[in-house]
Each structure stands twice: as structure tokens, then as C-alpha cells.
Design an enzyme around this catalytic site. Structure first.
Site, PDB file in Angstrom:
ATOM      1  CB  CYS A  17      -0.934   0.004   1.209  1.00 56.88           C
ATOM      2  SG  CYS A  17      -0.061   0.176   2.775  1.00 56.88           S
ATOM      3  CB  CYS A  20       4.639  -0.389   1.599  1.00 57.74           C
ATOM      4  SG  CYS A  20       3.631  -1.585   2.475  1.00 57.74           S
ATOM      5  CG  ASP A 499      -1.898  14.505 -31.394  1.00 60.69           C
ATOM      6  OD1 ASP A 499      -1.057  15.351 -31.712  1.00 60.69           O
ATOM      7  OD2 ASP A 499      -2.148  13.492 -32.069  1.00 60.69           O
ATOM      8  CG  ASP A 697      -3.645   9.229 -32.553  1.00 59.95           C
ATOM      9  OD1 ASP A 697      -2.845  10.178 -32.418  1.00 59.95           O
ATOM     10  OD2 ASP A 697      -3.949   8.741 -33.651  1.00 59.95           O
ATOM     11  CG  ASP A 701       0.246  12.075 -29.133  1.00 61.91           C
ATOM     12  OD1 ASP A 701       0.726  13.203 -29.386  1.00 61.91           O
ATOM     13  OD2 ASP A 701      -0.574  11.508 -29.866  1.00 61.91           O
TER      14      ASP A 701
END
Length: 803
Positions: A17, A20, A499, A697, A701
Site C-alpha cells: 500500500c 509501504c 493532439d 493517439d 504522444d
């Protein structure tokens, strides 16, 4: 710091978690010589900047292991060639042991092999081979070692097996619990399942073998002076389990039916394991983006050395090598064209769908695609210096940076656990000393009741159930959140960067305009389409596709010649056809002065125009463009109505970008930006205090997607973009951006409601239990009811409407 700082990246195992990660981070930052240490829970990685004169990687490994965690190492064997004596093996061994990231290197002269243990985040197989070759020897990784084991996959498989075993052992206990209620009395429950010792036999492996990881986690947390969810889980399940054992013992041999809670502890551990399994799978996917980027590289290259052509592995290419690249092959490394002409598809790097013409002297980028010409090139950048390698580095740095997220439940549990334990102990002492002096059994029952009512069932379920329900509902709308932290962060987005190519637009050129001199458009297109059909150029493909879509039949071609960088010439049905650029028209002395203004107007609108002449006379022009998606304008307006600023960013030229930006109505346009620059632009917005979502896409990017607060990948794009992003928008519709933000807001509201009610039960229940008014079984029922109410509230998200 007395010398130049170095950076170490270590892969850590054993974290459960956020507490930690925080604990390791604090431990590392306290070391003398460490400037900064960040631990990323999702990637299970640490990034440490340190003074090498004071510390080494081995010191960090020891520290992490002392805190109760592990560091991932990779082991590989190499066949070594060229050794003649013991001095050779000693020289290689010393050289390898001095490498940053190598823990142990042993070289065996008799077997001619080297066994090396190394940190894969710091050094690669190629680096080790290069080091051996630099020392004057040869090295080849042994075939058996080429498939490295993914420690995450191993951990996930182990969790799956534990969950299956836990579920099998817990189901009979759940059956007995359901059979207890009056309204389920019709259910048959075998008598042997009601036996306390049978229930103990089923619950004990779940509690101590399967639940061992929670005990270990709780021990680590307490040893380091903190409390996390593991402490809550251990406290609640142990209270239920040991109270049940106590009841089984005290009622043995009597006619009293014991109050058993074995099913409470077993079922709780099983459900928490299921949640941990989902979390492990989400974390395991985070490195896939890097793996896919690596996979884009060419595996081999054809080089000319000493006048001889030979195919060699990519890692053996050196600067200055002359390389041959055939049509349809990937450019192996960064370099320059020596001879030949071609068109190169650089979309994986720039995101632009139109290929770039290349002639002698032009720059080439590794992993881009050579479309239609044979070229000879020289290598100028290899290995980690190539453009693709730099993109990979940007993505790695962005993914490995510290995310400012701290789980609310973990934060509260740090205070909640000590308070509950203190209340339970005080309650026990008050009862045994004053309320019922000497009645140890009653005091213990009250003590257990307090612990059971405070059991973190509802608290543990509050966040994951809402996230599961919210992300599940989002998936029905085509929105895939990679993890709960991304679902949480998306609500705060105030700036969306989109984009252009493939996101606002379709990302594929189409025929948009036809301007004919004599008005015979069909005949003109029949000739043009026939000539362009012979060309491999993507623009020609777009023109032909557009003409065929209009139902026009193409004429016969008698002769065809491609003129790289200029266009094509052909003989179609006995007529001479020339199609291409202004320069090509000038080369054939064709007058085009009267159409220059039309051509420039088309170019101002973001279109690429090509001129055509028939039998030496100008006959017309055709234009292609990447068209805007039908939903882009509406989606951008919708985001703006939500109070979100929309910015369009692209590698395309300023004129085209401004034209498209104006048409769709974005707030601002940033043009002519390379991949590394996109990430920098996102950082600039973040420096202004903006919470930025990047939507793209393509591979170009990926760095910006990883750098942004939230990265959203269009599902119609590349796999790499989707892996680098936090959210995948499957439909390719920009309306999904607004949907994702709305879903995040609704889910976070639901989580806060769940946490409120989870604590409300505890706040109301603990005083009642401390007053002795709740038997442990009533406390268990109340605890179960709180869990059910939290789950039912979370399930409301499955009926959410977004528009």
C-alpha cells in the site's frame, strides 16, 4: 554534496500500500548522501539521486531489505570468446564489476562463460555485451537465458492461486453463516459444517497461510512506527478468529452452542485478496508501454563493411556504419541519407499521417518506415542516443516520478488504528477492574466486541467497490481507467490538451477537393486515378480511394514512372499525364501561374494540393487533407461548458494547426512541437498550477501522456499510446473526455459517502460495544450490515447516466 550526483533506479518487491512506499522513501531519504528518493508504488520502482562518494547501489539494497522489502535482480549467462589465459578472465570480470548496475560478475575461463547478476533498470544485456567487446573480447547471451522472468507475472500468479484456495476454504464457512438466519432456514447445512473444529480446520489455513502476507505487512508497519490497512485487516480478522477459537474451547464438552466468527475472518481475507489481485494486475501493465516501444525497433541492419554487405544485430551497429534500407523496411538507427530517394512514414515519431520525402543529406530516424525507395544511409546515432530511445527515456522518467496521491483510507487508518486499540484496551481494563471485577470472560467479550465493530470491513470495501463499480460503468461507455488512482485524479482536471492528428482529426488523408479546367471532372479523375494507382505513395493511395469511392472507373496505363519528391508521370489511354508539385510542373514547362492563388488558399486550409497536366497542358488539381472528426467541435464545446480549458497541440505547421484549431473552437493552439517538446509543454502548464489531461493517439504522444496528471489515449490509435496513458477512450470520440471526467467526479462522491458511512458505523458502534451493550455476534452482524450498505451504495454507480 561533495561530487557529481548519480541516479539509481531499483525495482522493489513486497509493497502492499501507499504506507509501504512512504516508509521506504523516508528510510532512503534519511541516508547520508541521498539528495532525493522517490518510490512509485504503481511501478514498484525507486528513483534515488545520491552522492557516489558516500553511497553505492549496494547500500540502498541493504537498506530496502532491512526495511523488510526486496530488490529485483536479473541473472544472465554469456558465452565469452577470445580469452587465452587467466589474465583475460580477470580483466573481463573486473571490467564488468565496475559497471553501474552490476552486482556480481563471475567469469569462468575453462567453461568460457560469464554469470552476471544485475539491475535491469540500470544496465541492459546490450550494455554488458558492449563492455566485453570494448575490452577486446566477444560475448553472446546464452540462448536459454534470453527469455527473462517477469517478477510481476510471478506475483500475480501466486496471488491468483492463493485467492482460489482461500475461496474454496471460505465457501463452506459462508454457507454456515447464511444458514444461521431465520429467513434462510430452508437451506440445508450439513451438521458436520456446524462443528467448531471443522470450521477451525477450514479457517486456520486462510488466517495464517493465505493471510500471512497481511501479518507480515502489519509487522513491518508497526516495527517502523506506523499503521496501514494490513494492521486493520490483521486486527479485525484475528479478533474474529481467536474469539471463535476461545468460544470453541470454552464450550467443548458442554451443551452450549458457541458463537463462532470463523466465516467473518475467512471471507474478509478472501475478498481483500481479490482486491489485491486486481491491483497487482493493474500495476503489472504499467511497464507494457516501454516494452512495446522497445518492440518498435528493427532487430537487424544490413551494413556495408570493407565493401561487403552483411546483416548484423541492431546492437552491433556503430556510428559511421553505411546501412542499406530496402522499401518496406524499418530505418534501423538515426542517420543521414547518402544515396537514393524515398518517402519515409514518420508517423510513429511525429504523429503526422503524411510521409516525408527524403533525398541525400536529409535526416532519418530509427524505427520509422521506409515506404517506396531504396536508400543508402550512414549511422549518426545508435543505442540510447536515438530519437526512439530518447522517447522511451522520457516515458520512463515520467512514469517513475512520484505521484502526489495518498490513499484516504490509509491516511485515516494511521490515526484510527491506534485509537481503536487504545479504546479496546481501556475498555477491557475498566470492565475487569471496575464494572465486573474479576470477570475476565465478560471483559474479554467486551474487548472483542469493540475490535469486531471496529473491523475495517466497510472501510476496506469503501474505496475498491466504488472504483470497481465506477470503472465498470465507465467501460460500458468505452472509457477504460487503468487504476483507481487515475479514476480519483481525473475529477480535478481543469485543462485538456488534445493532439491534432488522429484525435481531433481522423489521422488519415482523404480526397477533399477537385478543381478542373474544362469541366470534364469524371474524365479528368479517371486519368489521374489510373496514373496514381501505380504509385506506392500514401497521398496517391488517398487520391485513388477517393476517386473509386465516387464510382469512377480508371483507364488503362501504358507507361508509369515515379519521380521521388516531385510526383509521377504516366501514359494513360494514350495521353501523357503528369501529377505533382510546382517544381514538377516547372520541370515540364507547364504554366500554372493562374492557379497559384487557389493552391495557396487550399494550403492555408490545411490541405495538400497536387497539380495535374494532360498532354503538356495544365488540366486541374486535386487536394487531400486529414479531415476533422464529426464529434470534435461538439465535444470541445462540452468541455468548455464544464469550465475546462481546451488546448490543441501538434507537430504540424502553424498555419494548418491554427486553421483546424479555429474550426473546432479550441482555446489555444501550440504547433510545430516534437515528442520531447510535447512533454515540456505539459510541464509548463503544470508549473502554472494547472491539472492537465493529455489526449493523444500516437507514440509521439507517449511522453506527454505519461507526464500529464492524466493521460488519455484514443482507442483507435497505437497500442503504445494506450499503454502509456492512464485512461483509454475506446470509441475515438472526444466526447469520451467529458464522460471520463464526469464519471470520476461521480465515483469520488460515492467513495466519500462510503467512507462517511463506514466510519459512522464505527463511531456509533464502538461506544455501544464499550458499554457492554453489544454481544460480539451482534457486533459482527452490525459490521456485516455496514459492509452490505457500502456495497449497495457503490452499486448505484452502475446506473449512472453521463449525458
Amino acid at each position: 554534496m561533495s561530487s557529481e550526483l548519480k541516479e539509481a533506479n531499483l525495482q522493489i518487491t513486497g509493497m502492499t500500500c501507499a504506507a509501504c512506499a512512504t516508509r521506504i522513501e523516508k528510510g532512503l531519504n534519511k541516508m547520508d548522501g541521498v539528495e532525493t528518493a522517490n518510490v512509485n508504488l504503481a511501478l514498484e520502482k525507486s528513483s534515488i539521486k545520491y552522492d557516489p562518494s558516500k553511497l553505492s547501489e549496494a547500500d540502498f539494497e541493504k537498506k530496502i531489505e532491512a526495511l523488510g522489502y526486496g530488490v529485483v535482480k536479473q541473472k544472465a549467462e554469456f558465452d565469452i570468446t577470445g580469452m587465452t589465459c587467466a589474465a583475460c578472465s580477470t580483466r573481463i570480470e573486473k571490467g564488468l564489476n565496475k559497471m553501474e548496475g552490476v552486482s556480481i560478475a563471475n567469469v569462468n575461463l575453462a567453461l568460457e562463460k560469464a554469470t552476471i547478476e544485475f539491475n535491469p533498470s540500470e544496465v541492459t544485456i546490450a550494455d554488458i555485451i558492449a563492455k566485453v567487446e570494448k575490452l577486446g573480447y566477444g560475448a553472446h547471451q546464452k540462448q536459454d537465458d534470453k527469455e527473462t522472468v517477469d517478477h510481476r507475472e510471478q506475483a500475480i500468479k501466486k496471488q491468483q492461486n492463493k485467492f482460489i484456495l482461500s475461496a474454496i476454504l471460505s465457501l463452506p464457512l459462508l454457507w454456515t453463516m447464511v444458514g444461521h438466519f431465520s429467513f434462510t432456514s430452508f437451506l440445508y447445512v450439513p451438521d458436520f459444517l456446524m462443528n467448531p473444529w471443522v470450521q477451525m480446520l477450514l479457517a486456520t489455513p486462510v488466517q495464517f497461510y493465505i493471510g500471512k502476507q497481511f501479518y507480515v505487512g502489519a509487522y513491518k508497519a508497526l516495527r517502523n512506527g506506523s499503521a496501514n490497512m494490513d494492521v486493520l485487516i490483521v486486527m479485525g480478522t484475528s479478533a474474529a478468529y481467536f474469539y471463535s477459537v476461545y468460544q470453541a474451547i470454552v464450550t467443548a464438552g458442554t451443551h452450549h452452542g458457541p458463537h463462532l466468527y470463523f466465516e467473518t475472518s475467512a471471507v474478509l481475507i478472501t475478498l481483500i485478496l481479490l482486491g489485491k489481485l486486481f491491483e497487482a494486475k493493474a500495476k503489472g501493465r504499467s511497464s507494457e508501454a516501454i516494452k512495446k516501444l522497445m518492440g518498435l525497433q528493427a532487430k537487424t541492419a544490413i551494413v556495408v563493411r570493407d565493401g561487403v554487405e552483411k546483416e548484423i544485430p541492431l546492437e552491433e551497429v556503430v556510428i559511421g556504419d553505411t546501412i542499406l534500407v530496402k522499401p518496406g523496411e524499418k530505418i534501423p538507427v538515426d542517420g543521414e541519407v547518402l544515396e537514393g530517394r524515398t518517402a519515409v512514414d514518420e508517423s510513429m515519431l511525429t504523429g503526422e499521417s503524411l510521409p516525408v520525402d527524403k533525398i541525400s543529406g536529409d535526416v532519418l530516424y530509427g524505427s520509422t518506415m521506409n515506404k517506396n525507395g531504396f536508400i543508402k544511409m550512414t549511422a549518426t546515432k545508435v543505442g540510447r542516443d536515438t530519437a526512439l530511445a530518447q522517447i522511451i527515456k522520457v516515458v520512463e522518467d515520467a512514469q517513475g516520478s512520484k505521484a502526489p496521491i495518498q490513499r484516504l483510507a490509509d491516511q485515516i487508518s494511521g490515526v484510527f488504528v491506534p485509537i481503536v486499540v487504545a479504546i479496546a484496551v481501556i475498555t477491557f481494563l475498566v470492565w475487569v477492574l471496575w464494572v465486573a471485577p474479576g470477570d475476565f470472560t465478560k471483559a474479554l467479550e467486551v474487548f472483542i466486541a469493540v475490535l469486531v465493530i471496529a473491523c475495517p470491513c466497510a472501510l476496506g470495501l469503501a474505496t475498491p467497490t466504488s472504483i470497481m463499480a465506477g470503472s465498470g460503468r465507465a467501460a460500458e461507455f468505452g472509457i477504460l481507467f487503468k487504476g483507481g488512482e487515475h479514476l480519483e485524479q481525473t475529477q480535478s482536471i481543469d485543462t485538456v490538451v488534445v493532439d491534432k492528428t488522429g484525435t481531433v482529426t481522423h489521422g488519415k488523408p482523404v480526397l477533399t477537393d477537385v478543381v478542373v479546367v474544362n469541366g470534364e471532372e469524371e474524365k479528368f479523375l479517371s486519368l489521374i486515378g489510373a496514373a496514381e494507382k501505380q504509385s506506392e505513395h500514401p497521398l496517391a493511395e488517398a487520391i485513388v480511394a477517393g476517386i473509386v469511392d465516387r464510382g469512377i472507373e480508371l483507364d488503362d496505363v501504358q507507361f508509369f514512372e515515379a519521380i521521388p519528391g516531385y510526383g509521377v508521370q504516366a501514359t494513360v489511354s494514350g495521353q501523357g499525364v503528369v501529377i505533382g508539385t510546382r517544381k514538377l510542373m516547372a520541370q515540364y514547362s507547364i504554366d500554372i501561374t493562374h492557379v497559384i492563388s487557389t493552391m495557396e488558399e487550399l494550403e492555408r486550409n490545411g490541405k495538400t494540393a497536387m497539380l495535374a497536366a494532360i498532354n503538356g497542358q495544365y488540366a486541374g488539381l486535386v487536394a487531400v487533407a486529414d479531415t476533422i472528426k464529426d464529434t470534435s467541435k461538439e465535444a470541445i464545446r462540452r468541455l468548455q461548458d464544464m469550465g475546462i480549458k481546451v488546448i490543441m497541440m501538434t507537430g504540424d505547421n502553424e498555419r494548418t494547426a491554427q486553421t483546424i484549431g479555429k474550426e473546432v473552437g479550441v482555446d489555444a493552439v501550440i504547433a510545430e512541437v516534437l515528442p520531447e517538446g510535447k512533454a515540456e509543454e505539459v510541464k509548463k502548464l503544470q508549473a502554472q498550477g494547472k491539472k492537465v489531461a493529455m489526449v493523444g493517439d500516437g507514440i509521439n504522444d507517449a511522453p506527454a501522456l505519461a507526464t500529464a496528471n492524466i493521460g488519455m489515449a484514443i482507442g483507435t490509435g497505437t497500442d503504445v499510446a494506450m499503454e502509456a496513458a492512464d485512461i483509454t477512450l475506446i470509441r475515438g470520440d472526444l466526447n469520451s473526455i467529458a464522460d471520463a471526467i464526469l464519471m470520476s467526479r461521480k465515483t469520488m462522491r460515492n467513495i466519500k459517502q462510503n467512507l462517511f458511512w463506514a466510519f459512522a458505523y464505527n463511531v456509533m458502534g464502538i461506544p455501544i460495544a464499550a458499554a457492554g451493550l453489544l454481544a460480539p455476534w451482534v457486533a459482527g452482524a452490525a459490521m456485516a450490515f455496514s459492509s452490505v450498505s457500502v456495497v449497495l451504495n457503490a452499486l448505484r454507480l452502475q446506473r449512472v447516466k453521463l449525458k
